[in-house]
Design an enzyme around this catalytic site. Structure first.
Site, PDB file in Angstrom:
ATOM      1  N   SER A 222      34.231  30.711  47.006  1.00 37.95           N
ATOM      2  CA  SER A 222      33.619  30.426  45.641  1.00 37.95           C
ATOM      3  C   SER A 222      32.188  30.402  45.919  1.00 37.95           C
ATOM      4  CB  SER A 222      34.084  29.115  44.728  1.00 37.95           C
ATOM      5  OG  SER A 222      33.737  28.014  45.404  1.00 37.95           O
TER       6      SER A 222
ATOM      7  N   LYS B 193      29.057  23.171  44.897  1.00 41.57           N
ATOM      8  CA  LYS B 193      28.627  24.190  43.858  1.00 41.57           C
ATOM      9  C   LYS B 193      27.288  24.027  44.089  1.00 41.57           C
ATOM     10  CE  LYS B 193      33.041  25.285  42.545  1.00 41.57           C
ATOM     11  NZ  LYS B 193      33.656  26.583  42.922  1.00 41.57           N
TER      12      LYS B 193
END
Length: 297
Positions: free
Chosen positions: A111, A182
């Site tokens: 991701s 993230k």
């Protein structure tokens, strides 16, 4: 006078009865005086043939107290014991370092590609936000997603949880399923919109060019227009088409916002593999973005 007869009479042995009487008187006299009669010497008893006492079987005597142990116990008391103590000391030191200063974090998914790849081990700086500083736009952070990305749950097996936590703390196993990595896009008070006419994300009215995006990805295929509450973060993955991030939780309680106090630390360095040894750092893409109050962030 017959002298020969006289000598013969003197040399004649005494009467046995008289000798026995004298011995009886002598014994009574000795008893009265408290003396022990002297035993007359006699033949010594002959020892019966048999094994020597030293050769007789019996329990073995214990080893001297100063003797060194032998066998397995001897090896354990030697270099193996020192090596085990040193290993235990190293593990304790690494655990303390991981808990308070810097923690290795194994990247479990793609991701965050191309910035972070599957199998990378990044070093997470746990002191980055401990002295009054807060996460900034562009920082790559590791956070606990419980209460924001996943529901609050507790593993029912404390032993299994402890083993996984130990492996994750040393960077040997994948982190807990509730830990995420993230990039920070918006901080408390920011107005974040996707997307402008050119398909770019806008933060507080300023369009952001994102050079870290995965080739071929757009900033977002999901439109959103949000204001980030104070003490929370809006976070996205760099591989936008393969990242489950704040966009996927817009309808959940909390709206996909990550509380700042859930941030574990900032990813500063790729430590493994050696061929990818590099700093992660913060992107300069947000340099022109002003804070919601009008100042630069």
């Amino acid at each position: 006078m017959d002298t020969e007869a006289q000598h013969t009479e003197r040399d004649r042995p005494a009467d046995p009865d008289q000798g026995q009487a004298r011995r009886s008187r002598s014994a009574r006299f000795t008893a009265l005086m408290g003396l022990r009669p002297t035993a007359s010497p006699g033949p010594r008893p002959t020892a019966s043939p048999g094994p020597h006492p030293s050769a007789s079987p019996g329990p073995r005597s214990a080893a001297p107290s100063g003797s060194r142990p032998t066998g397995l116990s001897g090896h354990l008391d030697g270099p193996w014991r020192k090596a085990g103590a040193l290993l235990a000391l190293c593990v304790v030191f690494l655990l303390l370092l991981s808990h308070f200063v810097v923690q290795p974090f194994l990247i479990p998914s793609g991701s965050m590609e191309p910035t972070l790849k599957v199998g990378d081990r990044v070093l997470v700086n746990k002191l980055a936000y401990d002295f009054g500083d807060t996460p900034r736009r562009g920082d790559v952070v590791v956070f606990d997603g419980r209460g924001s990305f996943v529901q609050e749950t507790q593993d029912g097996n404390p032993v299994g949880r402890a083993v996984r936590s130990l492996g994750a703390a040393l960077g040997l196993t994948e982190p807990a399923g509730t830990d995420y990595v993230k990039r920070v896009i918006g901080v408390g008070g920011d107005h974040v919109v996707c997307c402008d006419r050119r398909g770019r994300i806008q933060v507080n009215g300023t369009a952001v060019d994102e050079p870290y995006l995965h080739p071929g990805d757009t900033p977002s295929q999901v439109p959103f227009d949000i204001v980030v509450p104070d003490s929370t973060l809006w976070v996205l993955g760099d591989h936008r088409s393969r990242s489950s991030d704040s966009r996927d939780h817009l309808g959940d309680p909390g709206g996909g916002m990550v509380p700042v106090d859930r941030v574990i630390g900032r990813a500063d360095l790729i430590g493994w593999p050696l061929g990818r040894w590099t700093t992660v750092g913060s992107s300069g893409a947000f340099a022109d973005v002003r804070d919601a109050g009008g100042g630069h962030g």
